[in-house]
Design a protein around this motif. Structure first.
Motif, PDB file in Angstrom:
ATOM      1  N   MET A 167      42.433  53.828  29.472  1.00 47.97           N
ATOM      2  CA  MET A 167      41.617  55.002  29.168  1.00 47.97           C
ATOM      3  C   MET A 167      42.262  55.724  28.000  1.00 47.97           C
ATOM      4  O   MET A 167      43.341  56.296  28.116  1.00 47.97           O
ATOM      5  CB  MET A 167      41.503  55.944  30.368  1.00 47.97           C
ATOM      6  N   VAL A 168      41.610  55.682  26.862  1.00 47.48           N
ATOM      7  CA  VAL A 168      42.162  56.284  25.654  1.00 47.48           C
ATOM      8  C   VAL A 168      41.012  56.579  24.698  1.00 47.48           C
ATOM      9  O   VAL A 168      39.959  55.940  24.759  1.00 47.48           O
ATOM     10  CB  VAL A 168      43.194  55.334  24.993  1.00 47.48           C
ATOM     11  N   GLY A 169      41.203  57.557  23.824  1.00 45.11           N
ATOM     12  CA  GLY A 169      40.180  57.855  22.819  1.00 45.11           C
ATOM     13  C   GLY A 169      39.863  59.331  22.682  1.00 45.11           C
ATOM     14  O   GLY A 169      39.429  59.779  21.618  1.00 45.11           O
ATOM     15  N   ALA A 170      40.084  60.116  23.736  1.00 43.87           N
ATOM     16  CA  ALA A 170      39.761  61.538  23.655  1.00 43.87           C
ATOM     17  C   ALA A 170      40.586  62.232  22.580  1.00 43.87           C
ATOM     18  O   ALA A 170      40.078  63.085  21.832  1.00 43.87           O
ATOM     19  CB  ALA A 170      39.990  62.205  25.013  1.00 43.87           C
ATOM     20  N   ALA A 189      37.872  52.098  30.466  1.00 41.40           N
ATOM     21  CA  ALA A 189      37.052  53.274  30.758  1.00 41.40           C
ATOM     22  C   ALA A 189      36.505  53.855  29.462  1.00 41.40           C
ATOM     23  O   ALA A 189      37.182  53.849  28.429  1.00 41.40           O
ATOM     24  CB  ALA A 189      37.882  54.324  31.493  1.00 41.40           C
ATOM     25  N   SER A 190      35.301  54.355  29.506  1.00 41.97           N
ATOM     26  CA  SER A 190      34.714  54.992  28.328  1.00 41.97           C
ATOM     27  C   SER A 190      35.370  56.351  28.077  1.00 41.97           C
ATOM     28  O   SER A 190      35.988  56.945  28.962  1.00 41.97           O
ATOM     29  CB  SER A 190      33.200  55.162  28.519  1.00 41.97           C
ATOM     30  N   VAL A 191      35.264  56.815  26.846  1.00 40.85           N
ATOM     31  CA  VAL A 191      35.809  58.125  26.470  1.00 40.85           C
ATOM     32  C   VAL A 191      34.926  59.201  27.107  1.00 40.85           C
ATOM     33  O   VAL A 191      33.697  59.120  27.056  1.00 40.85           O
ATOM     34  CB  VAL A 191      35.828  58.289  24.937  1.00 40.85           C
ATOM     35  N   PRO A 192      35.519  60.211  27.730  1.00 44.49           N
ATOM     36  CA  PRO A 192      34.726  61.261  28.397  1.00 44.49           C
ATOM     37  C   PRO A 192      33.813  62.019  27.436  1.00 44.49           C
ATOM     38  O   PRO A 192      34.025  62.041  26.224  1.00 44.49           O
ATOM     39  CB  PRO A 192      35.794  62.194  28.980  1.00 44.49           C
ATOM     40  N   GLU A 209      30.681  58.755  20.899  1.00 40.93           N
ATOM     41  CA  GLU A 209      29.704  57.702  21.206  1.00 40.93           C
ATOM     42  C   GLU A 209      30.010  56.439  20.411  1.00 40.93           C
ATOM     43  O   GLU A 209      29.879  55.317  20.931  1.00 40.93           O
ATOM     44  CB  GLU A 209      28.292  58.204  20.910  1.00 40.93           C
ATOM     45  N   ASP A 210      30.426  56.606  19.166  1.00 42.43           N
ATOM     46  CA  ASP A 210      30.801  55.443  18.343  1.00 42.43           C
ATOM     47  C   ASP A 210      32.041  54.756  18.910  1.00 42.43           C
ATOM     48  O   ASP A 210      32.134  53.526  18.924  1.00 42.43           O
ATOM     49  CB  ASP A 210      31.060  55.879  16.904  1.00 42.43           C
ATOM     50  N   TYR A 211      32.995  55.549  19.379  1.00 40.38           N
ATOM     51  CA  TYR A 211      34.190  54.979  20.002  1.00 40.38           C
ATOM     52  C   TYR A 211      33.805  54.136  21.222  1.00 40.38           C
ATOM     53  O   TYR A 211      34.318  53.026  21.428  1.00 40.38           O
ATOM     54  CB  TYR A 211      35.148  56.086  20.455  1.00 40.38           C
ATOM     55  N   ASN A 212      32.913  54.664  22.031  1.00 37.48           N
ATOM     56  CA  ASN A 212      32.505  53.934  23.228  1.00 37.48           C
ATOM     57  C   ASN A 212      31.775  52.636  22.881  1.00 37.48           C
ATOM     58  O   ASN A 212      31.916  51.629  23.574  1.00 37.48           O
ATOM     59  CB  ASN A 212      31.627  54.818  24.115  1.00 37.48           C
ATOM     60  N   GLU A 213      31.028  52.675  21.813  1.00 34.11           N
ATOM     61  CA  GLU A 213      30.364  51.450  21.359  1.00 34.11           C
ATOM     62  C   GLU A 213      31.398  50.412  20.942  1.00 34.11           C
ATOM     63  O   GLU A 213      31.257  49.215  21.231  1.00 34.11           O
ATOM     64  CB  GLU A 213      29.428  51.770  20.194  1.00 34.11           C
ATOM     65  N   VAL A 214      32.457  50.845  20.273  1.00 30.17           N
ATOM     66  CA  VAL A 214      33.541  49.947  19.881  1.00 30.17           C
ATOM     67  C   VAL A 214      34.215  49.352  21.119  1.00 30.17           C
ATOM     68  O   VAL A 214      34.461  48.147  21.196  1.00 30.17           O
ATOM     69  CB  VAL A 214      34.583  50.686  19.017  1.00 30.17           C
ATOM     70  N   LEU A 215      34.523  50.191  22.093  1.00 30.94           N
ATOM     71  CA  LEU A 215      35.172  49.723  23.311  1.00 30.94           C
ATOM     72  C   LEU A 215      34.329  48.641  23.990  1.00 30.94           C
ATOM     73  O   LEU A 215      34.849  47.615  24.442  1.00 30.94           O
ATOM     74  CB  LEU A 215      35.398  50.886  24.278  1.00 30.94           C
ATOM     75  N   TYR A 253      31.796  58.419  30.610  1.00 29.61           N
ATOM     76  CA  TYR A 253      31.112  59.271  29.639  1.00 29.61           C
ATOM     77  C   TYR A 253      29.896  59.952  30.263  1.00 29.61           C
ATOM     78  O   TYR A 253      29.627  61.131  30.017  1.00 29.61           O
ATOM     79  CB  TYR A 253      30.672  58.435  28.439  1.00 29.61           C
ATOM     80  N   GLU A 254      29.167  59.236  31.093  1.00 30.11           N
ATOM     81  CA  GLU A 254      27.924  59.755  31.657  1.00 30.11           C
ATOM     82  C   GLU A 254      28.131  60.585  32.925  1.00 30.11           C
ATOM     83  O   GLU A 254      27.193  61.243  33.390  1.00 30.11           O
ATOM     84  CB  GLU A 254      26.983  58.583  31.968  1.00 30.11           C
ATOM     85  N   TYR A 255      29.337  60.565  33.482  1.00 33.00           N
ATOM     86  CA  TYR A 255      29.569  61.304  34.727  1.00 33.00           C
ATOM     87  C   TYR A 255      29.367  62.805  34.511  1.00 33.00           C
ATOM     88  O   TYR A 255      29.940  63.407  33.619  1.00 33.00           O
ATOM     89  CB  TYR A 255      30.989  61.045  35.244  1.00 33.00           C
TER      90      TYR A 255
END
Length: 299
Positions: A141-144, A184-187, A237-243, A261-263
């Motif tokens: 879990m990383v990206g925030a 995990a997606s970025v929050p 959103e772009d980060y999550n697409e990359v992941l 992300y969607e939670y």
């Protein structure tokens, strides 16, 4: 007088029938050896292929940032790894490691290499550490922090984010080629702003410099502030697409499908010290999402 040659032929025919009859019985039972060669290959059941995804790994390593360290979940300005969604031992959280391994085994066979403040550029180094353990599963879990910068211009570019993530997976594969990876997606940072800004204390804490690109000037809703937050949100959103895209290229990698992300978290899932990091309850919700993804039949 019977013809000798005719009698010989008749005797041979009877003998042949007897031999064939015995052979026929032994072919389907008895103590005779079974078929061999091509016939054996046809009759021998094929072994079941080893699944590429094992929902019961024997060990877990976690990598990432302050969220995975449980920062500000137990006390102010401090890591609290015991409540980490990935490897913590808190009964309130029921971490991914505890759910998959059991509490006793999780204490021996789970490792947390996440670092508070880490960004995607730090992930290859963490993966190198994780690989030395030859873990059955690596939780990421990383990206925030890549989006939470002093300004939108300072955010990590999408290209660099992709390159560093690819490097991180490559590093893991060199040291632990069979390790599975949960990503995990970025929050949702914009939801973080919309929920946290309802608390006066939270807004005061944010002024100390917590995620300025999204949380700065929390009450401002003018065009410039809205555009700034939208820019940060688009980057997440772009980060999550990359992941998702990079993970999909690795047969032993599972992305959460955007579940983190969607939670739709509320203030109850936020730290009461900084209104940014997950609270103990928030960590438990992250553990639930991870467990569903890891144990699901499909990614």
């Amino acid at each position: 007088m019977p013809n000798p040659s005719r009698r010989s032929r008749a005797a041979l025919a009877v003998l042949a029938a007897a031999v064939l009859g015995v052979a026929g019985c032994d072919a389907v039972g008895g103590d005779s050896p079974g078929p061999n060669g091509t016939q054996a290959q046809k009759t021998k059941p094929s072994p079941k292929p080893t699944p590429l995804w094992d929902s019961s790994p024997d060990s877990i390593a976690a990598v990432g940032d302050s969220i995975t360290r449980g920062f500000d979940a137990c006390s102010v300005l401090a890591d609290c790894p015991e409540v980490s969604w990935a490897t913590g031992d808190s009964a309130e959280v029921d971490s991914l490691a505890v759910r998959l391994l059991g509490k006793a085994k999780a204490a021996e066979r789970s490792w947390n290499y996440a670092v508070t403040g880490a960004r995607m550029a730090d992930l290859p180094g963490q993966m190198a550490q994780a690989a030395t353990r030859k873990p059955g599963l690596v939780a990421v879990m990383v990206g925030a922090n890549d989006a939470c910068r002093d300004s939108t211009a300072a955010m990590t570019s999408v290209a660099d984010f992709r390159s560093d993530f690819e490097d991180a997976l490559s590093t893991l594969r060199k040291g632990a080629p069979k390790a599975q990876v949960f990503v995990a997606s970025v929050p949702n940072l914009k939801r973080l702003w919309s929920e946290g800004r309802t608390n006066p204390m939270g807004k005061q804490v944010w002024k100390l410099g917590i995620c300025p690109s999204m949380l700065g000037d929390a009450d401002a809703v003018d065009a410039a502030a809205t555009a700034r937050r939208d820019t940060v949100q688009k980057r997440v959103e772009d980060y999550n697409e990359v992941l998702e895209e990079v993970c999909a290229k690795d047969r032993r990698c599972r992305f959460d499908g955007g579940a983190v992300y969607e939670y739709r978290f509320g203030t109850g899932q936020l730290s009461q010290w900084d209104w940014f990091h997950p609270s103990v309850n928030g960590q438990a919700r992250l553990a639930e999402i991870a467990y569903r993804t890891v144990t699901g039949k499909k990614a």
